[in-house]
Design a protein around this motif. Structure first.
Motif, PDB file in Angstrom:
ATOM      1  N   MET A   1       0.848  -1.194   0.000  1.00 29.39           N
ATOM      2  CA  MET A   1       0.000   0.000   0.000  1.00 29.39           C
ATOM      3  C   MET A   1       0.883   1.243   0.000  1.00 29.39           C
ATOM      4  N   LEU A   2       0.642   2.181   0.896  1.00 25.74           N
ATOM      5  CA  LEU A   2       1.377   3.436   0.927  1.00 25.74           C
ATOM      6  C   LEU A   2       2.822   3.196   1.356  1.00 25.74           C
ATOM      7  N   SER A   3       3.770   3.822   0.669  1.00 23.98           N
ATOM      8  CA  SER A   3       5.183   3.629   0.999  1.00 23.98           C
ATOM      9  C   SER A   3       5.465   4.169   2.401  1.00 23.98           C
ATOM     10  N   PRO A   4       6.502   3.633   3.100  1.00 21.46           N
ATOM     11  CA  PRO A   4       6.800   4.082   4.472  1.00 21.46           C
ATOM     12  C   PRO A   4       7.030   5.587   4.576  1.00 21.46           C
ATOM     13  N   ALA A   5       7.792   6.149   3.634  1.00 20.06           N
ATOM     14  CA  ALA A   5       8.074   7.585   3.699  1.00 20.06           C
ATOM     15  C   ALA A   5       6.794   8.403   3.537  1.00 20.06           C
ATOM     16  N   SER A   6       5.961   8.001   2.587  1.00 19.30           N
ATOM     17  CA  SER A   6       4.710   8.731   2.366  1.00 19.30           C
ATOM     18  C   SER A   6       3.752   8.553   3.542  1.00 19.30           C
ATOM     19  N   THR A   7       3.795   7.387   4.174  1.00 13.10           N
ATOM     20  CA  THR A   7       2.930   7.142   5.324  1.00 13.10           C
ATOM     21  C   THR A   7       3.197   8.159   6.418  1.00 13.10           C
ATOM     22  N   GLU A   8       4.464   8.396   6.712  1.00 15.95           N
ATOM     23  CA  GLU A   8       4.802   9.350   7.767  1.00 15.95           C
ATOM     24  C   GLU A   8       4.427  10.776   7.361  1.00 15.95           C
ATOM     25  N   TRP A 125       0.783  12.859  -1.011  1.00 12.15           N
ATOM     26  CA  TRP A 125      -0.654  12.910  -1.255  1.00 12.15           C
ATOM     27  C   TRP A 125      -1.001  12.473  -2.677  1.00 12.15           C
ATOM     28  N   ASP A 126      -0.072  12.667  -3.603  1.00  7.98           N
ATOM     29  CA  ASP A 126      -0.251  12.141  -4.951  1.00  7.98           C
ATOM     30  C   ASP A 126      -0.326  10.619  -4.911  1.00  7.98           C
ATOM     31  N   GLU A 127       0.514  10.034  -4.064  1.00  9.31           N
ATOM     32  CA  GLU A 127       0.495   8.573  -3.919  1.00  9.31           C
ATOM     33  C   GLU A 127      -0.834   8.108  -3.340  1.00  9.31           C
ATOM     34  N   VAL A 128      -1.335   8.840  -2.344  1.00 11.53           N
ATOM     35  CA  VAL A 128      -2.642   8.510  -1.764  1.00 11.53           C
ATOM     36  C   VAL A 128      -3.719   8.549  -2.845  1.00 11.53           C
ATOM     37  N   TYR A 129      -3.722   9.640  -3.619  1.00 11.66           N
ATOM     38  CA  TYR A 129      -4.777   9.799  -4.631  1.00 11.66           C
ATOM     39  C   TYR A 129      -4.757   8.653  -5.634  1.00 11.66           C
ATOM     40  N   TRP A 130      -3.573   8.316  -6.153  1.00  5.98           N
ATOM     41  CA  TRP A 130      -3.542   7.300  -7.204  1.00  5.98           C
ATOM     42  C   TRP A 130      -3.718   5.893  -6.661  1.00  5.98           C
ATOM     43  N   LEU A 131      -3.390   5.669  -5.398  1.00  2.64           N
ATOM     44  CA  LEU A 131      -3.754   4.382  -4.795  1.00  2.64           C
ATOM     45  C   LEU A 131      -5.275   4.223  -4.788  1.00  2.64           C
ATOM     46  N   MET A 132      -5.951   5.289  -4.387  1.00  2.00           N
ATOM     47  CA  MET A 132      -7.420   5.245  -4.348  1.00  2.00           C
ATOM     48  C   MET A 132      -8.000   5.188  -5.749  1.00  2.00           C
ATOM     49  N   ALA A 133      -7.507   6.045  -6.644  1.00  2.00           N
ATOM     50  CA  ALA A 133      -8.048   6.101  -7.999  1.00  2.00           C
ATOM     51  C   ALA A 133      -7.846   4.800  -8.750  1.00  2.00           C
ATOM     52  N   ASN A 134      -6.648   4.249  -8.690  1.00  2.00           N
ATOM     53  CA  ASN A 134      -6.382   3.011  -9.436  1.00  2.00           C
ATOM     54  C   ASN A 134      -7.168   1.834  -8.867  1.00  2.00           C
ATOM     55  N   ALA A 135      -7.364   1.819  -7.547  1.00  2.00           N
ATOM     56  CA  ALA A 135      -8.195   0.766  -6.964  1.00  2.00           C
ATOM     57  C   ALA A 135      -9.631   0.892  -7.467  1.00  2.00           C
ATOM     58  N   LEU A 136     -10.152   2.124  -7.504  1.00  2.00           N
ATOM     59  CA  LEU A 136     -11.512   2.339  -7.997  1.00  2.00           C
ATOM     60  C   LEU A 136     -11.634   1.991  -9.471  1.00  2.00           C
ATOM     61  N   ILE A 137     -10.651   2.363 -10.272  1.00  2.00           N
ATOM     62  CA  ILE A 137     -10.675   2.047 -11.702  1.00  2.00           C
ATOM     63  C   ILE A 137     -10.757   0.539 -11.917  1.00  2.00           C
ATOM     64  N   ALA A 138      -9.977  -0.213 -11.135  1.00  2.00           N
ATOM     65  CA  ALA A 138      -9.984  -1.676 -11.273  1.00  2.00           C
ATOM     66  C   ALA A 138     -11.331  -2.261 -10.863  1.00  2.00           C
TER      67      ALA A 138
END
Length: 397
Positions: A1-8, A125-138
């Motif tokens: 899911m979210l990378s460690p650096a982005s998570t923090e 936050w870009d990573e957050v958005y595309w994790l959500m968007a790509n999951a929804l697209i699938a």
């Protein structure tokens, strides 16, 4: 899911983003609609834009998704994603539209938060958005495939074959494909989207729950909604659509569906929220269900209670079913303990009951709290709402 650096980074900036999202979402929508007026005219619900509910729902879903990523990094919030994906599929959202949303959303975030949005913060936050968007697209791609429709095109032209006046402000429509094709398969509890062309040329879309299971038609019911533009589609359907007319109707979608099983089930609704519940009850009666069924409904008064006669008839067809109805303003002699708002105190509810709820948000909150107090697990309580979901991310959603 979210990378460690982005998570923090997301964890550290989530309070600031959540606190500013009330400023971010209006700016985002205004700019996106200015650049793409067709989205406001033909895709987004103008009533929900006018009253702000769509903006609050977007804010809630992004915050809930980001919170889930940082608090439960090993678990994807599938219930939240499924709710959104079904709504998206029912209106024909396509993958390319996520790029449009991304552009204007992140422009708004950068403007509102200013120097807080460093390259590191923007990347997280870009990573957050595309994790959500790509999951929804699938998920949406799978939903289109399962419905047997082209990606982004859930529509079929249907003819209205019958119109039934349920109450003064509720009408039921039965529709069938004009090409004589098969009626799309639907699960009890699902809804269809209906698209109509309004006098100003806009093609607005609304969702309506399937309220029955006729053999050769789809059946949905529409309450005349108050206010403008909130009620523009329901008013159009009530005033201008009659047998023989044509409507664009989507394949059925919806993630809150009656699951098969033998355990007890509770169907609780208020007002027009009774439409998916009467559809579920009709399915139970038609399939010869022997499980225990508890039907709970609250309404303003008997004349406002759509499907009142259907409820009585269907309950009699299910061997172990019971109905419990509350009216705020009874028109005739009515038990005092069933006058007012729904109160489950005196209704025996087995601890292994699966509950399905539909109605206004205050009703959902009240009934869910009562069911949890009665011993039901949060995972056993499912809900459906009409319009944007302002309760996303709560336990049991």
């Amino acid at each position: 899911m979210l990378s460690p650096a982005s998570t923090e980074t997301v964890r550290a900036t989530l309070p600031a983003v959540r606190g500013a999202i009330g400023e971010i979402t209006p700016l985002f929508y205004d700019r996106m609609f200015a650049a793409h007026p067709e989205l406001s005219r033909d895709l987004f619900n103008r009533g929900n834009q006018a009253n702000g509910s769509q903006r609050r729902a977007l804010a809630g879903s992004i915050a809930a998704f980001a919170t889930a990523l940082v608090e439960h990094p090993e678990t994807r919030p599938d219930s939240l994603l499924a709710r959104i994906a079904h709504k998206h599929a029912s209106v024909g959202i396509t993958a390319d539209q996520y790029g449009i949303v991304h552009r204007y959303l992140f422009e708004a975030i950068a403007e509102v938060l200013g120097g807080t949005v460093t390259p590191e913060v923007a990347a997280a936050w870009d990573e957050v958005y595309w994790l959500m968007a790509n999951a929804l697209i699938a998920i949406e791609r799978r939903l289109y495939e399962e419905a047997g429709v082209a990606n982004g095109d859930p529509w079929r032209t249907c003819r209205v074959v019958a119109r039934l006046q349920e109450t003064e402000d509720v009408v039921t429509f039965l529709v069938a494909p004009v090409d004589g094709g098969a009626i799309p398969a639907a699960r009890p509890g699902q809804y269809v989207s209906v698209q109509v062309q309004l006098p100003d040329g806009a093609r607005q879309i609304r969702q309506y729950s399937l309220s029955g299971r006729p053999d050769r038609a789809l059946q949905f019911s529409v309450r005349r909604a108050a206010g403008e533009p909130a009620g523009e589609v329901s008013h159009h359907l009530h005033d201008h659509v009659h047998p023989g007319d044509r409507l664009l109707v989507s394949a059925p979608f919806g993630d809150v569906v009656l699951e098969d099983g033998d355990g007890p089930v509770l169907l609780a609704s208020a007002g027009i929220g009774g439409t998916p519940m009467i559809g579920m009850l009709a399915h139970l009666a038609a399939t010869g269900a022997t499980r225990r069924v508890i039907v709970v409904h609250g309404d303003r008064d008997p004349l406002s209670h759509a499907f009142r006669a259907d409820l009585d008839q269907l309950v009699r067809k299910v061997p172990d079913a019971s109905a419990h109805v509350w009216y705020e303003h009874p028109a005739t002699d009515w038990p005092a303990h069933r006058t007012g708002l729904v109160d489950l105190t005196g209704v025996p509810i087995p601890a292994d009951t699966t509950a399905y709820l539909c109605g206004p948000l205050p009703f959902l909150r009240s009934v869910r709290a009562q069911l949890l107090t009665a011993g039901l697990h949060p995972s056993a309580v499912h809900y459906e709402v009409f319009g944007p979901d302002l309760w996303l991310g709560h336990d049991g959603s």
